[in-house]
Design a protein around this motif. Sequence first.
Motif, PDB file in Angstrom:
ATOM      1  N   PRO A   1      12.800  -9.834  11.363  1.00  0.00           N
ATOM      2  CA  PRO A   1      13.422 -11.732  11.456  1.00  0.00           C
ATOM      3  C   PRO A   1      13.098 -11.896  13.371  1.00  0.00           C
ATOM      4  CG  PRO A   1      14.808 -10.783  10.254  1.00  0.00           C
ATOM      5  CD  PRO A   1      14.304  -9.671  10.733  1.00  0.00           C
ATOM      6  N   GLU A   2      13.093 -12.721  13.932  1.00  0.00           N
ATOM      7  CA  GLU A   2      13.299 -13.230  15.202  1.00  0.00           C
ATOM      8  C   GLU A   2      14.563 -13.602  15.037  1.00  0.00           C
ATOM      9  OE1 GLU A   2      12.098 -17.446  17.670  1.00  0.00           O
ATOM     10  OE2 GLU A   2      11.234 -17.595  15.896  1.00  0.00           O
ATOM     11  N   GLY A   3      15.060 -13.057  17.145  1.00  0.00           N
ATOM     12  CA  GLY A   3      16.359 -13.055  17.695  1.00  0.00           C
ATOM     13  C   GLY A   3      16.849 -11.439  17.404  1.00  0.00           C
ATOM     14  N   GLU A   4      16.256 -10.566  16.619  1.00  0.00           N
ATOM     15  CA  GLU A   4      17.081  -9.303  15.972  1.00  0.00           C
ATOM     16  C   GLU A   4      17.006  -8.801  17.416  1.00  0.00           C
ATOM     17  OE1 GLU A   4      19.349  -8.821  13.646  1.00  0.00           O
ATOM     18  OE2 GLU A   4      19.293 -10.186  12.015  1.00  0.00           O
ATOM     19  N   LEU A   5      18.583  -7.762  17.221  1.00  0.00           N
ATOM     20  CA  LEU A   5      18.220  -6.612  17.749  1.00  0.00           C
ATOM     21  C   LEU A   5      18.710  -5.372  16.946  1.00  0.00           C
ATOM     22  CD1 LEU A   5      18.930  -5.099  20.938  1.00  0.00           C
ATOM     23  CD2 LEU A   5      21.794  -5.638  20.318  1.00  0.00           C
ATOM     24  N   VAL A   6      17.864  -4.465  17.136  1.00  0.00           N
ATOM     25  CA  VAL A   6      16.896  -3.623  15.660  1.00  0.00           C
ATOM     26  C   VAL A   6      17.356  -2.685  17.012  1.00  0.00           C
ATOM     27  CG1 VAL A   6      15.510  -2.801  14.024  1.00  0.00           C
ATOM     28  CG2 VAL A   6      15.757  -5.094  14.229  1.00  0.00           C
ATOM     29  N   ALA A   7      18.211  -1.431  16.038  1.00  0.00           N
ATOM     30  CA  ALA A   7      17.456   0.174  16.473  1.00  0.00           C
ATOM     31  C   ALA A   7      16.813   1.213  15.917  1.00  0.00           C
ATOM     32  CB  ALA A   7      19.609   0.334  16.572  1.00  0.00           C
ATOM     33  N   LEU A   8      15.437   1.389  16.644  1.00  0.00           N
ATOM     34  CA  LEU A   8      14.778   2.926  15.819  1.00  0.00           C
ATOM     35  C   LEU A   8      15.780   3.890  15.916  1.00  0.00           C
ATOM     36  CD1 LEU A   8      11.171   1.362  15.933  1.00  0.00           C
ATOM     37  CD2 LEU A   8      12.731   0.498  14.592  1.00  0.00           C
ATOM     38  N   LEU A   9      15.615   4.332  15.435  1.00  0.00           N
ATOM     39  CA  LEU A   9      17.113   5.620  14.641  1.00  0.00           C
ATOM     40  C   LEU A   9      16.719   6.471  14.171  1.00  0.00           C
ATOM     41  CD1 LEU A   9      19.573   6.973  16.313  1.00  0.00           C
ATOM     42  CD2 LEU A   9      20.925   5.761  13.847  1.00  0.00           C
ATOM     43  N   GLY A  10      16.121   7.946  14.834  1.00  0.00           N
ATOM     44  CA  GLY A  10      15.763   8.858  14.470  1.00  0.00           C
ATOM     45  C   GLY A  10      15.649  10.428  15.011  1.00  0.00           C
ATOM     46  N   PRO A  11      15.377  11.251  14.888  1.00  0.00           N
ATOM     47  CA  PRO A  11      15.070  13.027  15.208  1.00  0.00           C
ATOM     48  C   PRO A  11      13.963  12.394  16.345  1.00  0.00           C
ATOM     49  CG  PRO A  11      14.308  13.588  12.828  1.00  0.00           C
ATOM     50  CD  PRO A  11      15.526  11.552  13.352  1.00  0.00           C
ATOM     51  N   SER A  12      13.908  13.506  17.833  1.00  0.00           N
ATOM     52  CA  SER A  12      12.481  13.674  18.273  1.00  0.00           C
ATOM     53  C   SER A  12      11.133  13.407  17.656  1.00  0.00           C
ATOM     54  CB  SER A  12      13.184  14.392  18.796  1.00  0.00           C
ATOM     55  OG  SER A  12      13.684  14.124  19.812  1.00  0.00           O
ATOM     56  N   GLY A  13      10.505  13.185  17.332  1.00  0.00           N
ATOM     57  CA  GLY A  13       8.721  13.584  16.498  1.00  0.00           C
ATOM     58  C   GLY A  13       9.358  12.952  15.746  1.00  0.00           C
ATOM     59  N   CYS A  14      10.011  11.924  14.578  1.00  0.00           N
ATOM     60  CA  CYS A  14       9.502  11.395  13.045  1.00  0.00           C
ATOM     61  C   CYS A  14       8.682   9.678  13.715  1.00  0.00           C
ATOM     62  CB  CYS A  14      11.552  11.052  12.894  1.00  0.00           C
ATOM     63  SG  CYS A  14      12.014   9.499  14.213  1.00  0.00           S
ATOM     64  N   GLY A  15       8.474   9.693  14.788  1.00  0.00           N
ATOM     65  CA  GLY A  15       7.218   7.997  14.405  1.00  0.00           C
ATOM     66  C   GLY A  15       7.765   7.378  15.541  1.00  0.00           C
ATOM     67  N   LYS A  16       9.348   7.268  16.267  1.00  0.00           N
ATOM     68  CA  LYS A  16      10.049   5.846  16.158  1.00  0.00           C
ATOM     69  C   LYS A  16       9.362   5.020  17.529  1.00  0.00           C
ATOM     70  CE  LYS A  16      13.539   7.452  18.081  1.00  0.00           C
ATOM     71  NZ  LYS A  16      13.517   9.497  17.321  1.00  0.00           N
ATOM     72  N   THR A  17       8.589   5.682  18.333  1.00  0.00           N
ATOM     73  CA  THR A  17       8.154   5.527  19.568  1.00  0.00           C
ATOM     74  C   THR A  17       6.866   5.804  20.189  1.00  0.00           C
ATOM     75  OG1 THR A  17       9.554   6.733  21.367  1.00  0.00           O
ATOM     76  CG2 THR A  17       7.533   6.150  22.735  1.00  0.00           C
ATOM     77  N   THR A  18       6.502   6.235  18.256  1.00  0.00           N
ATOM     78  CA  THR A  18       4.349   5.463  18.373  1.00  0.00           C
ATOM     79  C   THR A  18       4.445   4.199  17.356  1.00  0.00           C
ATOM     80  OG1 THR A  18       4.040   7.806  17.916  1.00  0.00           O
ATOM     81  CG2 THR A  18       2.651   6.456  17.051  1.00  0.00           C
ATOM     82  N   LEU A  19       6.119   3.872  16.898  1.00  0.00           N
ATOM     83  CA  LEU A  19       5.722   2.081  15.965  1.00  0.00           C
ATOM     84  C   LEU A  19       5.798   1.415  17.161  1.00  0.00           C
ATOM     85  CD1 LEU A  19       5.668   1.446  13.673  1.00  0.00           C
ATOM     86  CD2 LEU A  19       8.104   0.969  13.356  1.00  0.00           C
ATOM     87  N   LEU A  20       6.450   1.501  17.840  1.00  0.00           N
ATOM     88  CA  LEU A  20       7.279   1.000  19.546  1.00  0.00           C
ATOM     89  C   LEU A  20       5.841   1.005  20.054  1.00  0.00           C
ATOM     90  CD1 LEU A  20       9.889  -0.011  20.204  1.00  0.00           C
ATOM     91  CD2 LEU A  20      10.015   1.190  22.383  1.00  0.00           C
ATOM     92  N   ARG A  21       5.529   1.644  20.240  1.00  0.00           N
ATOM     93  CA  ARG A  21       4.185   2.018  21.157  1.00  0.00           C
ATOM     94  C   ARG A  21       2.906   0.475  19.978  1.00  0.00           C
ATOM     95  NH1 ARG A  21       2.844   4.876  25.745  1.00  0.00           N
ATOM     96  NH2 ARG A  21       0.545   4.598  25.219  1.00  0.00           N
ATOM     97  N   ILE A  22       2.688   0.587  19.130  1.00  0.00           N
ATOM     98  CA  ILE A  22       1.858   0.153  18.189  1.00  0.00           C
ATOM     99  C   ILE A  22       1.750  -1.067  17.767  1.00  0.00           C
ATOM    100  CG2 ILE A  22       1.039   0.283  15.586  1.00  0.00           C
ATOM    101  CD1 ILE A  22       1.342   2.896  15.320  1.00  0.00           C
ATOM    102  N   ILE A  23       3.258  -1.343  18.474  1.00  0.00           N
ATOM    103  CA  ILE A  23       3.442  -3.503  18.142  1.00  0.00           C
ATOM    104  C   ILE A  23       3.565  -3.693  19.823  1.00  0.00           C
ATOM    105  CG2 ILE A  23       5.704  -4.336  18.021  1.00  0.00           C
ATOM    106  CD1 ILE A  23       7.548  -2.448  16.169  1.00  0.00           C
ATOM    107  N   ALA A  24       3.836  -2.738  20.855  1.00  0.00           N
ATOM    108  CA  ALA A  24       3.301  -3.279  22.025  1.00  0.00           C
ATOM    109  C   ALA A  24       1.706  -3.434  22.263  1.00  0.00           C
ATOM    110  CB  ALA A  24       3.592  -2.465  22.708  1.00  0.00           C
ATOM    111  N   GLY A  25       0.505  -2.649  21.637  1.00  0.00           N
ATOM    112  CA  GLY A  25      -0.405  -2.668  21.452  1.00  0.00           C
ATOM    113  C   GLY A  25      -1.020  -1.270  22.644  1.00  0.00           C
ATOM    114  N   LEU A  26       0.251  -0.563  22.966  1.00  0.00           N
ATOM    115  CA  LEU A  26      -0.834   0.668  23.335  1.00  0.00           C
ATOM    116  C   LEU A  26      -1.095   1.674  22.865  1.00  0.00           C
ATOM    117  CD1 LEU A  26       2.482   0.847  26.111  1.00  0.00           C
ATOM    118  CD2 LEU A  26       0.401   0.105  26.570  1.00  0.00           C
TER     119      LEU A  26
END
Length: 347
Positions: A26-51
Amino acid sequence: MSILLSDISKNFGNFSALDHVNLEIPEGELVALLGPSGCGKTTLLRIIAGLERADEGKVLLNGQDMTDEDVRNRGIGFVFQHYALFRHMTVFDNVAFGLRVKPHKDRPSEAIIRKNVHDLLNLVQLDWLHDRFPDQLSGGQRQRIALARALAVEPSVLLLDEPFGALDASVRKDLRLWLRHLHQDLNVTTIFVTHDQEEAMEVANQIVVFNKGRIEQKGTPSEIYDHPSNDFVSHFIGQTNVFHLEKGDSDWLKSAGIVLDEPRGITAHVRPHNIAVEKQTDKPMSPIFLKDWQHLGATIRLELSREGENGSAKTVFAEMPNEQFRQLELAKGDKVSLFIKHAHWFN
């Protein structure tokens, strides 16, 4: 700005980084993507950004399909782990960069740019360093400048990739609280990636736990910690004692005099603070003894052990307030009795 991720999948060769991920923020949330290395967190962040581009699925920002939209048109600010500041530019020019490279029709006047940059530097409490260069700043200062630069373009979404990972522990703790307060002031939808469960618990309103490209659980910090949905979440979030009843722990627990709820599975997870400890003075003596203990400030962590067959030992961790530990007058080698107040059961 709200974010909706629908059936997102991403593969790198034979490796599945994201496996049909569905997530609504939702709008205005502060959300943490948490998990071990290699679980897909940064990949999802880059997909949201369009990178990065997803192999399957859609990215919707405020209900608008932005899956194939260029990164420049998404209204997103991105803060990288290693700051990515321009070393040849002053702090002021780094923060002003995003405003100065806007198309001419959208670019503010230099007077407005100067005002906005100084306002942002005051917001991150570093305006007094506006004429310094990045190499003249500490790691914590560089990270705050990187955040100010991302905020300069007035993003609708702020994405942070391991924002405190390169900093010393004491600096990280200060910046966690600072980021939470800053988010309360700005109310910008913010997602940050971390593998540090303490960091996620301390900063985020919502935590999304990832494992092997999938979401294991989403909830508030208290929901994630107190009501884990499976054994992975229970083990990953905070310390826990794991008892595999099918491997003989059941007999060990009974011999120790521990009272458990009626088992609803074959594996019991017990948080250290859910184990009560008393000094054993009665006979027959308990087979459990205090092997060691660690001072954690207001809390004492006890390392308890029981000698098993063939010299093997089972270790159990318990925690109690500092004052209670002093009152028990426990010493290494003392026999103790235990009582489990609560356990999570998993198959």
